[in-house]
Each structure stands twice: as structure tokens, then as C-alpha cells.
Design a protein around this motif. Structure first.
Motif, PDB file in Angstrom:
ATOM      1  N   ASP A  47      -8.359  14.778 -51.730  1.00  0.00           N
ATOM      2  CA  ASP A  47      -9.652  15.415 -51.942  1.00  0.00           C
ATOM      3  C   ASP A  47     -10.771  14.431 -51.673  1.00  0.00           C
ATOM      4  O   ASP A  47     -10.554  13.231 -51.570  1.00  0.00           O
ATOM      5  CB  ASP A  47      -9.759  15.977 -53.360  1.00  0.00           C
ATOM      6  CG  ASP A  47     -10.469  15.051 -54.337  1.00  0.00           C
ATOM      7  OD1 ASP A  47     -10.293  13.823 -54.240  1.00  0.00           O
ATOM      8  OD2 ASP A  47     -11.183  15.550 -55.198  1.00  0.00           O
ATOM      9  N   ALA A  51     -18.965  17.796 -50.649  1.00  0.00           N
ATOM     10  CA  ALA A  51     -19.057  18.280 -49.269  1.00  0.00           C
ATOM     11  C   ALA A  51     -20.085  17.477 -48.477  1.00  0.00           C
ATOM     12  O   ALA A  51     -20.032  17.428 -47.249  1.00  0.00           O
ATOM     13  CB  ALA A  51     -19.426  19.759 -49.255  1.00  0.00           C
ATOM     14  N   VAL A  97     -10.396  20.448 -57.857  1.00  0.00           N
ATOM     15  CA  VAL A  97      -9.925  20.728 -56.506  1.00  0.00           C
ATOM     16  C   VAL A  97      -8.621  21.512 -56.625  1.00  0.00           C
ATOM     17  O   VAL A  97      -7.800  21.248 -57.506  1.00  0.00           O
ATOM     18  CB  VAL A  97      -9.748  19.430 -55.667  1.00  0.00           C
ATOM     19  CG1 VAL A  97      -8.695  18.520 -56.250  1.00  0.00           C
ATOM     20  CG2 VAL A  97      -9.448  19.750 -54.220  1.00  0.00           C
ATOM     21  N   ASN A 100      -4.009  22.544 -53.181  1.00  0.00           N
ATOM     22  CA  ASN A 100      -3.795  22.142 -51.788  1.00  0.00           C
ATOM     23  C   ASN A 100      -4.754  21.054 -51.330  1.00  0.00           C
ATOM     24  O   ASN A 100      -4.713  20.639 -50.179  1.00  0.00           O
ATOM     25  CB  ASN A 100      -3.915  23.356 -50.859  1.00  0.00           C
ATOM     26  CG  ASN A 100      -2.766  24.309 -51.040  1.00  0.00           C
ATOM     27  OD1 ASN A 100      -1.625  23.903 -51.238  1.00  0.00           O
ATOM     28  ND2 ASN A 100      -3.059  25.598 -50.993  1.00  0.00           N
ATOM     29  N   GLY A 102      -8.643  19.218 -50.662  1.00  0.00           N
ATOM     30  CA  GLY A 102      -9.866  19.616 -49.979  1.00  0.00           C
ATOM     31  C   GLY A 102     -11.086  19.044 -50.650  1.00  0.00           C
ATOM     32  O   GLY A 102     -11.030  18.004 -51.290  1.00  0.00           O
ATOM     33  N   VAL A 103     -12.205  19.749 -50.528  1.00  0.00           N
ATOM     34  CA  VAL A 103     -13.455  19.318 -51.145  1.00  0.00           C
ATOM     35  C   VAL A 103     -13.463  19.776 -52.598  1.00  0.00           C
ATOM     36  O   VAL A 103     -13.202  20.934 -52.897  1.00  0.00           O
ATOM     37  CB  VAL A 103     -14.673  19.895 -50.397  1.00  0.00           C
ATOM     38  CG1 VAL A 103     -15.965  19.505 -51.086  1.00  0.00           C
ATOM     39  CG2 VAL A 103     -14.683  19.425 -48.955  1.00  0.00           C
TER      40      VAL A 103
END
Length: 128
Positions: A47, A51, A97, A100, A102-103
Motif C-alpha cells: 500500500d 493518492a 487498505v 488486496n 493499493g492506496v
């Protein structure tokens, strides 16, 4: 059997380590705002803290003066039901997060106008 893991040489840390409830990991947090996961032979990003995080500026940095820009995840804990990862970031507050990666999504940064700072541990109430 004990396996020896070493994070990337450019990363400061880890001082927090966690395994998810599916046996994945270890997950470690490092000073450039990322949480990394061990993929069997190498570390990969799980993560990022925002963003708006500048990858060119933040990836691989060991400059503590950039933590307010890049983030600094401290404590982290997996939700045993959803396997979502919650992280307390020194600059961005409480983040979550999905399982899976990510951001990270910012959940809260303060309570009664007092910002979270150096929140180094988390617990998850499984009854909620």
C-alpha cells in the motif's frame, strides 16, 4: 525452520511487522510511507499512504524530512474478519487498505481537534 528476511536497503525500518489472517506476509512498514509484503523471494509494495504521494520523490527515500509528504505508517493491524489492514500514520492519521492492497483510505486524523501523532499500535474491536 527460521527464514531471514531483509527489507530493501533503501528502506528505514521496519519496526512493525504483521501477518494477515490468511497466512500472508510478513508485512512491514517503512519510513518512505509504504507498507511492503514479502512475496517469497522479494519485497513488493502493498500500500501507499496517500493518492497524492509523489512516487518519484518518496520511493526509496531515507530522508526523514520527507515523511510529512510521503507518510510514515507506524502501528498496523489486520481486521480478522475482513483482512483489511489498518495503519496509524504519523502524518495522515488512521488509514485502511483493502486486503488486496493499493492506496490507503484515510478514516480519521484527529479527535476533538487533537491530531493523532506517533500512534504506534492498533487494536481492532471484533464486536463492531
Amino acid at each position: 525452520m527460521v527464514n531471514k528476511y531483509s527489507p530493501p536497503p533503501s528502506a528505514l525500518g521496519p519496526d512493525t511487522i504483521s501477518f494477515d489472517y490468511h497466512g500472508g506476509g510478513p508485512y512491514v512498514r517503512v519510513s518512505n510511507g509504504c507498507i511492503l509484503i514479502w512475496q517469497g523471494r522479494n519485497w513488493s509494495g502493498f500500500d501507499i499512504s496517500s493518492a497524492n504521494r509523489n512516487k518519484v520523490l518518496c520511493n526509496g527515500t531515507t530522508n526523514p524530512n520527507l515523511e510529512s509528504i510521503c507518510g510514515r505508517p507506524l502501528g498496523m493491524k489486520f481486521n480478522p474478519t475482513t483482512c483489511d489492514l489498518y495503519a496509524a500514520d504519523a502524518y495522515f492519521g488512521l488509514l485502511m487498505v483493502g486486503h488486496n492492497g493499493g492506496v490507503a483510505r484515510n478514516l480519521i486524523t484527529s479527535v476533538e481537534d487533537v491530531a493523532f501523532r506517533l500512534t504506534n499500535a492498533l487494536e481492532i474491536d471484533e464486536q463492531i
